[in-house]
Design a protein around this motif. Structure first.
Motif, PDB file in Angstrom:
ATOM      1  N   ASP A 245       1.030  -0.983  -0.037  1.00 21.13           N
ATOM      2  CA  ASP A 245       0.126   0.070  -0.172  1.00 21.13           C
ATOM      3  C   ASP A 245       0.881   1.237   0.075  1.00 21.13           C
ATOM      4  OD1 ASP A 245      -2.252  -1.657   0.076  1.00 21.13           O
ATOM      5  OD2 ASP A 245      -2.569  -1.380   2.078  1.00 21.13           O
ATOM      6  N   ARG A 246       2.105   1.175   0.812  1.00 14.48           N
ATOM      7  CA  ARG A 246       2.919   2.471   0.761  1.00 14.48           C
ATOM      8  C   ARG A 246       3.441   2.878  -0.665  1.00 14.48           C
ATOM      9  NH1 ARG A 246       8.087   3.309   0.558  1.00 14.48           N
ATOM     10  NH2 ARG A 246       8.672   1.229   0.564  1.00 14.48           N
ATOM     11  N   VAL A 247       3.867   1.818  -1.217  1.00 15.16           N
ATOM     12  CA  VAL A 247       4.492   2.170  -2.637  1.00 15.16           C
ATOM     13  C   VAL A 247       3.516   2.259  -3.563  1.00 15.16           C
ATOM     14  CG1 VAL A 247       5.661   1.040  -4.426  1.00 15.16           C
ATOM     15  CG2 VAL A 247       6.545   0.381  -2.130  1.00 15.16           C
ATOM     16  N   ASP A 248       2.357   1.715  -3.356  1.00 17.47           N
ATOM     17  CA  ASP A 248       1.222   2.122  -4.458  1.00 17.47           C
ATOM     18  C   ASP A 248       0.923   3.588  -4.254  1.00 17.47           C
ATOM     19  OD1 ASP A 248      -1.055   1.200  -6.251  1.00 17.47           O
ATOM     20  OD2 ASP A 248      -2.159   1.961  -4.656  1.00 17.47           O
ATOM     21  N   THR A 249       0.606   4.094  -3.126  1.00 13.98           N
ATOM     22  CA  THR A 249       0.163   5.542  -2.598  1.00 13.98           C
ATOM     23  C   THR A 249       1.427   6.336  -3.404  1.00 13.98           C
ATOM     24  OG1 THR A 249      -0.841   4.959  -0.706  1.00 13.98           O
ATOM     25  CG2 THR A 249      -0.072   7.297  -0.979  1.00 13.98           C
ATOM     26  N   ALA A 250       2.823   6.141  -3.069  1.00 14.90           N
ATOM     27  CA  ALA A 250       3.881   6.823  -3.501  1.00 14.90           C
ATOM     28  C   ALA A 250       3.757   6.839  -5.182  1.00 14.90           C
ATOM     29  CB  ALA A 250       5.053   6.135  -3.072  1.00 14.90           C
ATOM     30  N   ILE A 251       3.661   5.956  -5.867  1.00 14.08           N
ATOM     31  CA  ILE A 251       3.715   5.620  -7.270  1.00 14.08           C
ATOM     32  C   ILE A 251       2.499   6.481  -7.921  1.00 14.08           C
ATOM     33  CG2 ILE A 251       3.470   4.393  -9.377  1.00 14.08           C
ATOM     34  CD1 ILE A 251       5.323   2.366  -7.966  1.00 14.08           C
ATOM     35  N   ARG A 252       1.084   6.318  -7.303  1.00 13.98           N
ATOM     36  CA  ARG A 252       0.122   7.222  -7.743  1.00 13.98           C
ATOM     37  C   ARG A 252       0.358   8.683  -7.540  1.00 13.98           C
ATOM     38  NH1 ARG A 252      -3.302   3.903  -9.660  1.00 13.98           N
ATOM     39  NH2 ARG A 252      -3.429   1.332  -8.943  1.00 13.98           N
ATOM     40  N   ASN A 253       1.183   8.920  -6.550  1.00 19.54           N
ATOM     41  CA  ASN A 253       1.261  10.578  -6.259  1.00 19.54           C
ATOM     42  C   ASN A 253       2.752  11.252  -7.000  1.00 19.54           C
ATOM     43  OD1 ASN A 253      -0.951  11.048  -4.609  1.00 19.54           O
ATOM     44  ND2 ASN A 253      -0.065  10.044  -2.934  1.00 19.54           N
ATOM     45  N   LEU A 254       3.084  10.555  -7.988  1.00 21.71           N
ATOM     46  CA  LEU A 254       4.265  11.028  -8.821  1.00 21.71           C
ATOM     47  C   LEU A 254       3.866  12.331  -9.361  1.00 21.71           C
ATOM     48  CD1 LEU A 254       5.886   7.785 -10.551  1.00 21.71           C
ATOM     49  CD2 LEU A 254       6.697   9.132  -8.448  1.00 21.71           C
ATOM     50  N   ARG A 255       4.636  13.238  -9.357  1.00 17.72           N
ATOM     51  CA  ARG A 255       4.549  14.570  -9.795  1.00 17.72           C
ATOM     52  C   ARG A 255       5.456  14.796 -10.740  1.00 17.72           C
ATOM     53  NH1 ARG A 255       0.381  13.004  -8.284  1.00 17.72           N
ATOM     54  NH2 ARG A 255      -1.228  14.092  -7.013  1.00 17.72           N
ATOM     55  N   PRO A 256       5.271  15.550 -11.942  1.00 17.91           N
ATOM     56  CA  PRO A 256       6.616  15.997 -12.933  1.00 17.91           C
ATOM     57  C   PRO A 256       7.509  17.099 -12.422  1.00 17.91           C
ATOM     58  CG  PRO A 256       4.331  17.058 -13.423  1.00 17.91           C
ATOM     59  CD  PRO A 256       3.998  16.072 -12.313  1.00 17.91           C
ATOM     60  N   VAL A 257       8.568  16.853 -12.725  1.00 15.67           N
ATOM     61  CA  VAL A 257       9.672  17.578 -12.256  1.00 15.67           C
ATOM     62  C   VAL A 257       9.923  18.694 -13.339  1.00 15.67           C
ATOM     63  CG1 VAL A 257      12.293  17.685 -11.932  1.00 15.67           C
ATOM     64  CG2 VAL A 257      10.917  15.623 -11.274  1.00 15.67           C
ATOM     65  N   LEU A 258       9.818  18.425 -14.523  1.00 17.72           N
ATOM     66  CA  LEU A 258      10.071  19.351 -15.574  1.00 17.72           C
ATOM     67  C   LEU A 258       8.457  20.350 -15.798  1.00 17.72           C
ATOM     68  CD1 LEU A 258      11.833  17.555 -18.425  1.00 17.72           C
ATOM     69  CD2 LEU A 258      12.730  18.733 -16.602  1.00 17.72           C
ATOM     70  N   SER A 259       8.788  21.667 -16.104  1.00 12.06           N
ATOM     71  CA  SER A 259       7.532  22.520 -15.900  1.00 12.06           C
ATOM     72  C   SER A 259       6.836  22.004 -17.332  1.00 12.06           C
ATOM     73  CB  SER A 259       7.999  23.955 -16.219  1.00 12.06           C
ATOM     74  OG  SER A 259       6.997  24.632 -16.668  1.00 12.06           O
ATOM     75  N   ALA A 260       5.517  21.829 -17.373  1.00 11.07           N
ATOM     76  CA  ALA A 260       4.773  21.572 -18.524  1.00 11.07           C
ATOM     77  C   ALA A 260       4.801  19.919 -18.967  1.00 11.07           C
ATOM     78  CB  ALA A 260       5.094  22.253 -19.669  1.00 11.07           C
ATOM     79  N   ALA A 261       5.622  19.095 -18.148  1.00 12.07           N
ATOM     80  CA  ALA A 261       5.379  17.750 -18.365  1.00 12.07           C
ATOM     81  C   ALA A 261       4.375  17.226 -17.491  1.00 12.07           C
ATOM     82  CB  ALA A 261       6.834  17.061 -17.925  1.00 12.07           C
ATOM     83  N   GLN A 262       3.941  15.967 -18.045  1.00 11.34           N
ATOM     84  CA  GLN A 262       2.721  15.360 -17.458  1.00 11.34           C
ATOM     85  C   GLN A 262       3.220  13.943 -17.039  1.00 11.34           C
ATOM     86  OE1 GLN A 262      -1.351  15.718 -19.311  1.00 11.34           O
ATOM     87  NE2 GLN A 262      -0.173  16.758 -20.569  1.00 11.34           N
TER      88      GLN A 262
END
Length: 374
Positions: A245-262
Motif C-alpha cells: 500500500d505504501r508503494v502504491d500510494t507513492a507511485i500514484r502520487n508521482l508529480r512531474p519535475v519539468l515544467s509543463a510535463a505530465q
C-alpha cells in the motif's frame, strides 16, 4: 507408489501446455482429467473462462481443504523435441516437470479417498491467473485451509512467505521540438522519465524486503527530435500488504519535475503477499506430522516469486505453499525433479491432509475470519 507417480508425471509432461495456446491448454486439461480421475475415482468440473481451461474435483462432502495447482507451463510447443521426458541417475527431466506437473501427480495420489477435499487445477497461472483469479478466491473462501502444490524452494523447503506483486506503467508526456534548432521549446520526456525512474527506484526498502524496479523503458521517435512522450514499467515486490500500500500510494502520487510535463500512472497491485502469519500454524502442523511419520522436519523459505497461493492468503485463508516436488531449474533449460523425495513428500502431504480433515479448526482458530484484501 513411486512407479505410479512417475507414470502419471510422464503423461502430464508429455502433453505440452504453453499458457498462451488455448488449444494446447485444453488438450492438457483432457490429460489432467484422465490422470486425475483414474486416481481420485471422481470426475472433475470443466470450467472454461475466456477460453482457458480449469479443472475442479470435489472429493466427498464439503470443501474443507483446498489443494491448488496449475497445468499450464512457460514452455512453447515443440519443447519436448529438445527436452524430452527422461529419468536418469535419479533425476527426472522434461518441460514443466518441476513447475509444476510433478506436484499435480502428487496431489492426485495424496487426495485419493479423502472426504472434504477440493482440488483445483488452473490453466493460466503462468500468465498471472487473469481468468482463474476469481475462481481461486471463491474456492479459498469456501475452504478452511489451502495447500499449494507448487514446487519447493531450494533443498525442499516449504514456501511460508511469498512477496506480493504490483505492476505499473508510468507514462511521460512532454512536447516535441527540433533538437538542433530550438530544443528549448520542447519538454523532454526522456529527462522526465529519468527523474521519475530515479524517484520510483528510491521507494525500495531493503530492510523490509521491498524492491521497486523500473524495467522496460522507451522514449522519443527520432534522434533529432526532443522526445514528446515516453514510458517505463515498474515491478514491485513486497513482503507485507502495508508495504504494498505504501508503494502504491507513492507511485500514484508521482508529480512531474519539468515544467509543463505530465506523469500518468496505470496499473497497481497484482497479487497480495502471502505473509508469514498466513502460513505459520500450517507450517507447525506439517512439522508435527513429519515427526510422527519419522520423516525429516521440513524447512521454510521466503521467496520473491508469486503464485496462486498469494490470492488464497489474500482472502484470509491459511495457506502453505511449496508442497510439490524437490528439484530446480523452473523456467530454465535445467528444469528437473529429484526422484528420491517424491514418495515421501506425497506421504507427508497425504498425512497432512488427514490431520487437517480430522481437526483443522482447533489449531488454526487464531488466524481469524476470512477477509478480502484485494
Amino acid at each position: 507408489m513411486l512407479t505410479d507417480l512417475l507414470s502419471d508425471i510422464r503423461a502430464l509432461v508429455e502433453c505440452e501446455s504453453p499458457s498462451s495456446d488455448l488449444s494446447a491448454v485444453a488438450r492438457s486439461a483432457a490429460v489432467v482429467e484422465r490422470v486425475g480421475t483414474a486416481r481420485l475415482g471422481v470426475e472433475p468440473d470443466w470450467i472454461v473462462v475466456d477460453g482457458r481451461t480449469h479443472l475442479r474435483w470435489r472429493i466427498g462432502g464439503g470443501s474443507r481443504v483446498l489443494l491448488l495447482g496449475h497445468h499450464d507451463t512457460v514452455w512453447p510447443l515443440g519443447s519436448l523435441a529438445t527436452r524430452p521426458y527422461s529419468v536418469e541417475g535419479g533425476v527426472l527431466r522434461g518441460p514443466g516437470c518441476f513447475d509444476m506437473k510433478a506436484g499435480l501427480a502428487m496431489a492426485f495420489h495424496a487426495a485419493a479417498g479423502r472426504d472434504g477435499v477440493t482440488l483445483l487445477v488452473t490453466g493460466d497461472e503462468e500468465l498471472g491467473s487473469p481468468s482463474s483469479r476469481e475462481l481461486i478466491e471463491e474456492e479459498a473462501r469456501r475452504a478452511e485451509v489451502t495447500l499449494v502444490l507448487e514446487a519447493s524452494a531450494d533443498g525442499g523447503a516449504l514456501k511460508t512467505e511469498r512477496k506480493g506483486v504490483s505492476l505499473y506503467d508510468v507514462q511521460l508526456v512532454g512536447r516535441a521540438a527540433h533538437a538542433g534548432l530550438d530544443p528549448e521549446r520542447g519538454v523532454n520526456a526522456t529527462l522526465e522519465l529519468a527523474h521519475q525512474a530515479l524517484a520510483v527506484s528510491a521507494l525500495t526498502s531493503p530492510e523490509v524486503g521491498t524492491t521497486v524496479t523500473p524495467t522496460v523503458s522507451r522514449a522519443g521517435t527520432t534522434s533529432n527530435t526532443v522526445p514528446a512522450e515516453g514510458s517505463f514499467s515498474v515491478d514491485v515486490r513486497t513482503r507485507t500488504r502495508a508495504e504494498q500500500d505504501r508503494v502504491d500510494t507513492a507511485i500514484r502520487n508521482l508529480r512531474p519535475v519539468l515544467s509543463a510535463a505530465q506523469v500518468l500512472v496505470s496499473g497497481g497491485p497484482n497479487r497480495p503477499p502471502l505473509e508469514a502469519e498466513s502460513s505459520a500454524q500450517l507450517f507447525e502442523r506439517v512439522r508435527t506430522v513429519a515427526r510422527r511419520l519419522g520423516l525429516p522436519e521440513p524447512t521454510s523459505a521466503a521467496v520473491g516469486g508469486a503464485s496462486d497461493g498469494n490470492f488464497t492468503a489474500g482472502v484470509g485463508t491459511p495457506t502453505l505453499d511449496g508442497l510439490g516436488a524437490v528439484g530446480g531449474g523452473a523456467h530454465a533449460d535445467d528444469e528437473h525433479v529429484l526422484v528420491e523425495p517424491l514418495a515421501a513428500r506425497t506421504d507427508l502431504l497425504r498425512a497432512l491432509i488427514d490431520d487437517l480433515l480430522a481437526d483443522p479448526i482447533h489449531q488454526l482458530e487464531t488466524t481469524g475470519t476470512h477477509h478480502d484484501q484485494t
